[in-house]
Design an enzyme around this catalytic site. Structure first.
Site, PDB file in Angstrom:
ATOM      1  N   HIS A  49      39.715  44.544  39.186  1.00 33.67           N
ATOM      2  CA  HIS A  49      40.274  45.747  39.780  1.00 33.67           C
ATOM      3  C   HIS A  49      41.696  45.535  40.265  1.00 33.67           C
ATOM      4  O   HIS A  49      42.546  46.403  40.140  1.00 33.67           O
ATOM      5  CB  HIS A  49      39.391  46.232  40.939  1.00 33.67           C
ATOM      6  CG  HIS A  49      38.287  47.108  40.468  1.00 33.67           C
ATOM      7  ND1 HIS A  49      38.307  48.466  40.580  1.00 33.67           N
ATOM      8  CD2 HIS A  49      37.135  46.802  39.838  1.00 33.67           C
ATOM      9  CE1 HIS A  49      37.212  48.971  40.051  1.00 33.67           C
ATOM     10  NE2 HIS A  49      36.480  47.973  39.591  1.00 33.67           N
ATOM     11  N   ASP A  94      43.289  51.820  44.564  1.00 37.86           N
ATOM     12  CA  ASP A  94      42.165  51.813  43.647  1.00 37.86           C
ATOM     13  C   ASP A  94      41.382  53.098  43.927  1.00 37.86           C
ATOM     14  O   ASP A  94      41.199  53.473  45.088  1.00 37.86           O
ATOM     15  CB  ASP A  94      41.286  50.581  43.915  1.00 37.86           C
ATOM     16  CG  ASP A  94      40.269  50.364  42.815  1.00 37.86           C
ATOM     17  OD1 ASP A  94      40.428  49.387  42.073  1.00 37.86           O
ATOM     18  OD2 ASP A  94      39.319  51.178  42.687  1.00 37.86           O
TER      19      ASP A  94
HETATM   20  C1  U2F Z   1      34.649  44.898  36.110  1.00 35.09           C
HETATM   21  O1  U2F Z   1      34.927  44.134  34.977  1.00 35.09           O
HETATM   22  P1  U2F Z   1      35.002  42.615  34.523  1.00 35.09           P
HETATM   23  O2  U2F Z   1      36.041  41.895  35.241  1.00 35.09           O
HETATM   24  O3  U2F Z   1      33.681  41.936  34.487  1.00 35.09           O
HETATM   25  O4  U2F Z   1      35.368  42.817  32.956  1.00 35.09           O
HETATM   26  P2  U2F Z   1      36.558  43.563  32.201  1.00 35.09           P
HETATM   27  O5  U2F Z   1      36.854  44.911  32.722  1.00 35.09           O
HETATM   28  O6  U2F Z   1      36.172  43.488  30.777  1.00 35.09           O
HETATM   29  O7  U2F Z   1      37.816  42.649  32.471  1.00 35.09           O
HETATM   30  C2  U2F Z   1      37.861  41.307  32.141  1.00 35.09           C
HETATM   31  C3  U2F Z   1      39.340  40.930  32.087  1.00 35.09           C
HETATM   32  O8  U2F Z   1      39.468  39.520  32.132  1.00 35.09           O
HETATM   33  C4  U2F Z   1      40.199  39.044  31.022  1.00 35.09           C
HETATM   34  C5  U2F Z   1      40.131  40.147  29.981  1.00 35.09           C
HETATM   35  C6  U2F Z   1      40.044  41.410  30.827  1.00 35.09           C
HETATM   36  O9  U2F Z   1      41.346  41.843  31.164  1.00 35.09           O
HETATM   37  O10 U2F Z   1      41.267  40.108  29.138  1.00 35.09           O
HETATM   38  N1  U2F Z   1      39.596  37.769  30.577  1.00 35.09           N
HETATM   39  C7  U2F Z   1      40.402  36.737  30.246  1.00 35.09           C
HETATM   40  O11 U2F Z   1      41.624  36.879  30.236  1.00 35.09           O
HETATM   41  N2  U2F Z   1      39.840  35.543  29.875  1.00 35.09           N
HETATM   42  C8  U2F Z   1      38.499  35.357  29.842  1.00 35.09           C
HETATM   43  O12 U2F Z   1      38.067  34.256  29.495  1.00 35.09           O
HETATM   44  C9  U2F Z   1      37.650  36.432  30.197  1.00 35.09           C
HETATM   45  C10 U2F Z   1      38.227  37.631  30.549  1.00 35.09           C
HETATM   46  C11 U2F Z   1      33.319  45.581  35.894  1.00 35.09           C
HETATM   47  F1  U2F Z   1      32.336  44.624  35.771  1.00 35.09           F
HETATM   48  C12 U2F Z   1      33.369  46.472  34.666  1.00 35.09           C
HETATM   49  O13 U2F Z   1      32.135  47.094  34.486  1.00 35.09           O
HETATM   50  C13 U2F Z   1      34.484  47.497  34.787  1.00 35.09           C
HETATM   51  O14 U2F Z   1      34.613  48.232  33.593  1.00 35.09           O
HETATM   52  C14 U2F Z   1      35.796  46.783  35.098  1.00 35.09           C
HETATM   53  C15 U2F Z   1      36.958  47.746  35.331  1.00 35.09           C
HETATM   54  O15 U2F Z   1      36.716  48.605  36.402  1.00 35.09           O
HETATM   55  O16 U2F Z   1      35.661  45.918  36.239  1.00 35.09           O
END
Ligand code: U2F
Length: 453
Positions: A20, A119
């Site tokens: 976030h 946010d």
């Molecule tokens: C929450 O999301 P998460 O953080 O679990 O997952 P994503 O929205 O997919 O974001 C992961 C980010 O981390 C980066 C990737 C994404 O930008 O490029 N990344 C990385 O650079 N290297 C890695 O090895 C692994 C990931 C929530 F859980 C979701 O349900 C929501 O959709 C999201 C947005 O609100 O937030």
């Protein structure tokens, strides 16, 4: 009236969990660099500020200053292992914790707050903005379809009735949701909210129509009917993404040599696996996934959270040494933009979904919570750019089947074609004449306007 040019003070309120903060930071990096006269105060927890400002300090953006917000954890807090626990403590400490830090920023800078950029979760900003006679521009960090679902929460509960989920009714009464079943909605939406997190999302849905504008890390073509409908419910909808194309990004170093390894692989052959920053799938599913990769002989890069030695089948790492790479935090965006990658296994997080769209890589999604189920249903039934995993869990057989279907069937080719079309519209939206670019200018005008205007 006199209009001093330097009265502008933008308070930026981050939600310091999951992915976030990063998008909000990237947005503010651009805004602050383009408006050096405007003061930006950035509110987040001590821990989050320390990591954010380690990158920002290198850029010497003198007009962004961090203020620490209490995280609400009890003094004797011992982590339970459940990643949701600290979030609940934090949500319970809101908004008093932000308010304390904001009072400090106002007295230190000698400037009243003229605009709140937050946010979208932080619903109480609607009241704060009223009190301060300031504007409020929340950033929604997930997809437009989930945003609409939260804004329409009361209608959804009423129309589905108490048995809507059990009977898995279609959400056909909401614009853009035909084909989507009740069971795909975020869990807190179909029943009255009980936990602090769902309660927060409900309040958010009620508060957002009061915002000056709502910014979204998305682009309009992603879901035109939904965006059109959102415009009838909000003052102003500003799609200003995908941020990976429109905002400055922090680059993850390729310490484990993923990119040079990809250079040696055949086009479209590699499976990339990551479940985001919060989730670790259950061990039996990790094992099933590993067995499927090994049996199907798919080259892979697996961004693994946790201890792969302990959680993957005995000898897997050794046996697949040349077939694939199991790494820690990976440069995901660069990996997904590499032509060798053919499919991404994901939890359906919004940022990963955008990474896949911009990379033109079809998805296999195994959702866990929140917006991930709705994202997965949309991936499969609306955009047709990927599939959900059979029965919602990885087994060796279902994983092999779904990999085969994406990598070597006509259906898989269609998905690739559709995601490339979305990629092209994302690039157009972020281009010089594109809608996200224009919307960003509107966003910037709103937040940097003098309070006298
Ligand atoms: C929450 O999301 P998460 O953080 O679990 O997952 P994503 O929205 O997919 O974001 C992961 C980010 O981390 C980066 C990737 C994404 O930008 O490029 N990344 C990385 O650079 N290297 C890695 O090895 C692994 C990931 C929530 F859980 C979701 O349900 C929501 O959709 C999201 C947005 O609100 O937030």
């Amino acid at each position: 009236s006199v209009c001093p040019t330097d009265d502008r003070h933008v308070a930026v309120l981050a939600f310091p969990y999951g992915t976030h903060t990063a998008p909000l930071v990237n947005l503010v990096r651009r805004a602050a660099a383009e408006a050096p006269q405007v003061t930006f105060s950035f509110f987040s927890t001590k821990r989050s500020n320390a990591s954010v400002f380690a990158t920002l300090n290198a850029e010497t953006l003198d007009n962004i200053k961090p203020y620490d917000v209490e995280d609400g954890l009890p003094d004797n807090y011992v982590p339970s292992g459940n990643p949701q626990d600290p979030v609940e403590y934090f949500v319970k400490a809101m908004p008093a914790n932000y308010r304390t830090a904001m009072d400090e920023a106002v007295s230190q800078t000698g400037r009243h707050i003229t605009c709140l950029v937050s946010d979208a979760f932080l619903w109480f900003c609607a009241d704060m903005a009223d009190e301060m006679h300031a504007k409020w521009v929340p950033l929604w960090t997930a997809g437009p379809h989930t945003l609409l679902a939260h804004i329409a929460a009361h209608e959804i509960r009423e129309k589905l009735g108490p048995h809507g989920v059990r009977e898995d009714r279609e959400v056909d009464f909401l614009a853009g949701f035909s084909g989507i079943k009740a069971s795909s909605l975020p869990e807190g939406l179909t029943t009255e909210p009980e936990d602090p997190f769902s309660y927060m999302l409900d309040k958010m849905g009620d508060a957002l129509p009061r915002a000056t504008a709502v910014a979204i890390n998305s682009f309009t073509e992603v879901h035109i009917p939904i965006v059109q409908h959102l415009q009838t419910r909000l003052h102003l909808v500003l799609n200003i993404g995908p941020f990976i194309l429109t905002m400055p990004q922090s680059v993850t170093p390729d310490d484990e040599g993923c990119l040079p390894w990809l250079n040696k692989q055949k086009e479209g052959s590699v499976v990339y696996i990551s479940f985001g920053s919060v989730i670790i799938p259950p061990q039996d599913e990790l094992v099933a996934l590993a067995e499927a990769l090994e049996e199907g002989k798919y080259p892979f890069i697996w961004a693994f959270r946790g201890n792969p030695e302990k959680e993957l089948p005995q000898g897997f790492l050794e046996r697949t040494k040349t077939q694939g790479k199991v790494v820690g935090w990976a440069p995901q965006m660069q990996i997904l933009r590499h032509q060798a990658v053919g499919v991404c296994m994901t939890h359906g997080g919004w940022n990963s979904l955008l990474d896949c769209i911009v990379g033109g890589v079809p998805l296999i999604s195994r959702p866990f919570f929140g917006d991930q189920t709705l994202n997965t249903a949309t991936i499969e039934h609306v955009w047709e750019i990927g599939v959900g995993i059979e029965n919602g869990v990885f087994t060796k057989e279902s994983t092999l089947k779904v990999l085969e279907s994406i990598m070597s069937t006509e259906k898989g080719k269609m998905m690739l074609q559709k995601i490339v079309e979305l990629k092209d519209s994302a690039i157009a939206a972020a281009g010089p004449e594109g809608e996200s670019t224009k919307n960003y200018c509107t966003f910037s005008d709103i937040i940097t306007a003098s309070s006298y205007e």
